[in-house]
Design a protein around this motif. Structure first.
Motif, PDB file in Angstrom:
ATOM      1  N   ILE A   1       0.837  -1.202   0.000  1.00 11.41           N
ATOM      2  CA  ILE A   1       0.000   0.000   0.000  1.00 11.41           C
ATOM      3  C   ILE A   1       0.870   1.250   0.000  1.00 11.41           C
ATOM      4  O   ILE A   1       0.613   2.210  -0.740  1.00 11.41           O
ATOM      5  CB  ILE A   1      -0.943  -0.007   1.222  1.00 11.41           C
ATOM      6  CG1 ILE A   1      -2.013  -1.088   1.050  1.00 11.41           C
ATOM      7  CG2 ILE A   1      -1.604   1.358   1.403  1.00 11.41           C
ATOM      8  CD1 ILE A   1      -2.864  -1.321   2.276  1.00 11.41           C
ATOM      9  N   MET A   2       1.941   1.261   0.815  1.00  9.23           N
ATOM     10  CA  MET A   2       2.828   2.426   0.854  1.00  9.23           C
ATOM     11  C   MET A   2       3.490   2.655  -0.494  1.00  9.23           C
ATOM     12  O   MET A   2       3.588   3.790  -0.973  1.00  9.23           O
ATOM     13  CB  MET A   2       3.888   2.249   1.948  1.00  9.23           C
ATOM     14  CG  MET A   2       3.359   2.466   3.352  1.00  9.23           C
ATOM     15  SD  MET A   2       4.672   2.539   4.612  1.00  9.23           S
ATOM     16  CE  MET A   2       5.156   0.822   4.707  1.00  9.23           C
TER      17      MET A   2
ATOM     18  N   PRO B   1       8.342   3.357  -5.331  1.00  8.27           N
ATOM     19  CA  PRO B   1       8.663   2.391  -4.277  1.00  8.27           C
ATOM     20  C   PRO B   1       9.385   3.038  -3.102  1.00  8.27           C
ATOM     21  O   PRO B   1      10.289   3.848  -3.287  1.00  8.27           O
ATOM     22  CB  PRO B   1       9.570   1.376  -4.992  1.00  8.27           C
ATOM     23  CG  PRO B   1       9.262   1.526  -6.443  1.00  8.27           C
ATOM     24  CD  PRO B   1       8.933   2.981  -6.632  1.00  8.27           C
ATOM     25  N   LEU B   2       8.964   2.686  -1.906  1.00  9.42           N
ATOM     26  CA  LEU B   2       9.681   3.079  -0.700  1.00  9.42           C
ATOM     27  C   LEU B   2      10.496   1.906  -0.160  1.00  9.42           C
ATOM     28  O   LEU B   2      11.447   2.097   0.590  1.00  9.42           O
ATOM     29  CB  LEU B   2       8.704   3.544   0.385  1.00  9.42           C
ATOM     30  CG  LEU B   2       7.808   4.731   0.019  1.00  9.42           C
ATOM     31  CD1 LEU B   2       6.924   5.103   1.200  1.00  9.42           C
ATOM     32  CD2 LEU B   2       8.627   5.919  -0.437  1.00  9.42           C
ATOM     33  N   VAL B   3      10.087   0.698  -0.552  1.00 10.77           N
ATOM     34  CA  VAL B   3      10.751  -0.521  -0.087  1.00 10.77           C
ATOM     35  C   VAL B   3      11.095  -1.377  -1.289  1.00 10.77           C
ATOM     36  O   VAL B   3      10.247  -1.646  -2.141  1.00 10.77           O
ATOM     37  CB  VAL B   3       9.843  -1.320   0.876  1.00 10.77           C
ATOM     38  CG1 VAL B   3      10.531  -2.608   1.321  1.00 10.77           C
ATOM     39  CG2 VAL B   3       9.475  -0.470   2.083  1.00 10.77           C
ATOM     40  N   ASN B   4      12.351  -1.791  -1.372  1.00  6.52           N
ATOM     41  CA  ASN B   4      12.777  -2.749  -2.391  1.00  6.52           C
ATOM     42  C   ASN B   4      12.684  -4.142  -1.797  1.00  6.52           C
ATOM     43  O   ASN B   4      13.197  -4.401  -0.705  1.00  6.52           O
ATOM     44  CB  ASN B   4      14.224  -2.479  -2.828  1.00  6.52           C
ATOM     45  CG  ASN B   4      14.328  -1.279  -3.736  1.00  6.52           C
ATOM     46  OD1 ASN B   4      13.451  -1.040  -4.569  1.00  6.52           O
ATOM     47  ND2 ASN B   4      15.389  -0.500  -3.581  1.00  6.52           N
TER      48      ASN B   4
ATOM     49  N   GLY C   1       7.785 -16.859   4.549  1.00  3.68           N
ATOM     50  CA  GLY C   1       8.152 -16.113   5.739  1.00  3.68           C
ATOM     51  C   GLY C   1       9.524 -15.485   5.670  1.00  3.68           C
ATOM     52  O   GLY C   1      10.006 -14.922   6.631  1.00  3.68           O
ATOM     53  N   GLY C   2      10.166 -15.531   4.494  1.00  5.98           N
ATOM     54  CA  GLY C   2      11.519 -15.014   4.380  1.00  5.98           C
ATOM     55  C   GLY C   2      11.614 -13.914   3.359  1.00  5.98           C
ATOM     56  O   GLY C   2      10.634 -13.355   2.904  1.00  5.98           O
ATOM     57  N   GLY C   3      12.827 -13.631   2.925  1.00  7.04           N
ATOM     58  CA  GLY C   3      13.041 -12.579   1.939  1.00  7.04           C
ATOM     59  C   GLY C   3      13.537 -11.303   2.591  1.00  7.04           C
ATOM     60  O   GLY C   3      13.068 -10.921   3.655  1.00  7.04           O
ATOM     61  N   GLY C   4      14.510 -10.683   1.983  1.00 12.43           N
ATOM     62  CA  GLY C   4      15.058  -9.455   2.527  1.00 12.43           C
ATOM     63  C   GLY C   4      14.357  -8.240   1.969  1.00 12.43           C
ATOM     64  O   GLY C   4      13.570  -8.330   1.030  1.00 12.43           O
ATOM     65  N   ALA C   5      14.658  -7.087   2.557  1.00 12.99           N
ATOM     66  CA  ALA C   5      14.054  -5.840   2.091  1.00 12.99           C
ATOM     67  C   ALA C   5      14.952  -4.677   2.491  1.00 12.99           C
ATOM     68  O   ALA C   5      15.566  -4.692   3.562  1.00 12.99           O
ATOM     69  CB  ALA C   5      12.660  -5.660   2.682  1.00 12.99           C
ATOM     70  N   THR C   6      15.039  -3.687   1.623  1.00 14.05           N
ATOM     71  CA  THR C   6      15.787  -2.468   1.899  1.00 14.05           C
ATOM     72  C   THR C   6      14.942  -1.270   1.509  1.00 14.05           C
ATOM     73  O   THR C   6      14.044  -1.379   0.659  1.00 14.05           O
ATOM     74  CB  THR C   6      17.114  -2.427   1.124  1.00 14.05           C
ATOM     75  OG1 THR C   6      16.825  -2.513  -0.287  1.00 14.05           O
ATOM     76  CG2 THR C   6      18.017  -3.584   1.521  1.00 14.05           C
ATOM     77  N   LEU C   7      15.218  -0.128   2.106  1.00 17.34           N
ATOM     78  CA  LEU C   7      14.496   1.084   1.762  1.00 17.34           C
ATOM     79  C   LEU C   7      15.150   1.749   0.554  1.00 17.34           C
ATOM     80  O   LEU C   7      16.372   1.728   0.403  1.00 17.34           O
ATOM     81  CB  LEU C   7      14.486   2.061   2.932  1.00 17.34           C
ATOM     82  CG  LEU C   7      13.804   1.608   4.227  1.00 17.34           C
ATOM     83  CD1 LEU C   7      13.696   2.781   5.185  1.00 17.34           C
ATOM     84  CD2 LEU C   7      12.438   1.006   3.960  1.00 17.34           C
TER      85      LEU C   7
END
Length: 266
Positions: free
Chosen positions: A60-61, A68-71, A78-84
């Protein structure tokens, strides 16, 4: 506190209004946690969200911010990484600065007899529709009774809505006006690309499956469109099997123009 038209506007308690999308304090804390942990699942635990609710908030953000605010880096269940992204980092940094300023300001009032100062509040748009987008009206084709409104979303995605001619006048819909598009997840039909010539739905938006959440009755399928927007669809377990859907698989979302609701800020 506000800034120029193209900059975020912050309200205390801090919300960020970016474009026409609002990020609540809880979602701001989620962004902070994602930056700190590099993981949506770990960030969700920090802010007391479920993993699914955290991903819903991220999608939604990303949609409402217009970029995109989050990559995301997809991983296993339940896994997977994320960066701003850079914009996401800027929002978190500004939020932290404003929070520190607010703490100092409140501390300065502790020994005064002043009444509680009223704080500016912005009325948030709340809706039960799972899919919320914002964009710019590109075209308006008006008929005697109804009008067809094309809304340009981020990344050149477009969504078409059918509204009454009275609604066009009342909401001031014309090219260049910013507007909302709302679509219930149960109104989004999924189909393969080759079905395009066989359907009458005005909206045929293609992308790939981003996430599948199976429930006891239905299945929620999140589709990431080519422009970066995401769409949520509720389908049956049998439909999931028939379409042979899996994360990363190409898929298209069909939406009737009459099922797209349009709204504007007052």
């Amino acid at each position: 506190m506000s800034s120029s038209t193209n900059q975020p506007e912050f309200f205390a308690p801090w919300h960020v209004h970016l474009g026409d999308g609002e990020i609540s304090p809880r979602r701001l804390h989620l962004l902070q946690a994602i930056e700190a942990t590099g993981s949506v699942s770990q960030a969700a635990k920090q802010v007391d969200m479920t993993y699914k609710a955290a991903w819903d908030a991220v999608e939604i953000m990303n949609n409402l911010a217009g970029e995109p605010l989050v990559n995301r880096q997809h991983g296993g269940k339940g896994g997977g990484g994320a960066t701003l992204t850079q914009t996401g980092l800027q929002i978190v940094t500004m939020h932290e600065r404003l929070s520190a300023m607010q703490t100092m300001w409140m501390a300065s009032l502790e020994n005064t007899d002043a009444d509680i100062l009223p704080l500016m509040r912005r009325i948030k748009m709340q809706t039960s529709a799972r899919n919320s987008f914002y964009g710019t009206v590109e075209t308006v084709k008006t008929g005697e009774v109804n009008a067809e409104v094309t809304l340009k979303l981020q990344g050149d995605d477009r969504i078409v809505a059918t509204v009454t001619a009275d609604s066009v006048t009342r909401m001031g819909l014309k090219p260049g006006v910013t507007a909302w598009a709302l679509v219930k997840a149960s109104w989004v039909v999924l189909a393969k690309q080759q079905a395009k010539g066989l359907i009458s739905a005005r909206n045929f938006l293609c992308g790939q499956v981003s996430r599948i959440t199976e429930g006891p009755v239905n299945v929620e399928v999140v589709v990431e469109l080519k422009g970066g927007n995401t769409l949520s669809s509720i389908i049956t377990h049998s439909a999931l099997e028939e379409l042979k859907l899996a994360e990363g698989e190409p898929i298209c979302a069909l939406i009737k123009a009459s099922h797209v609701l349009i709204g504007v800020d007052e």
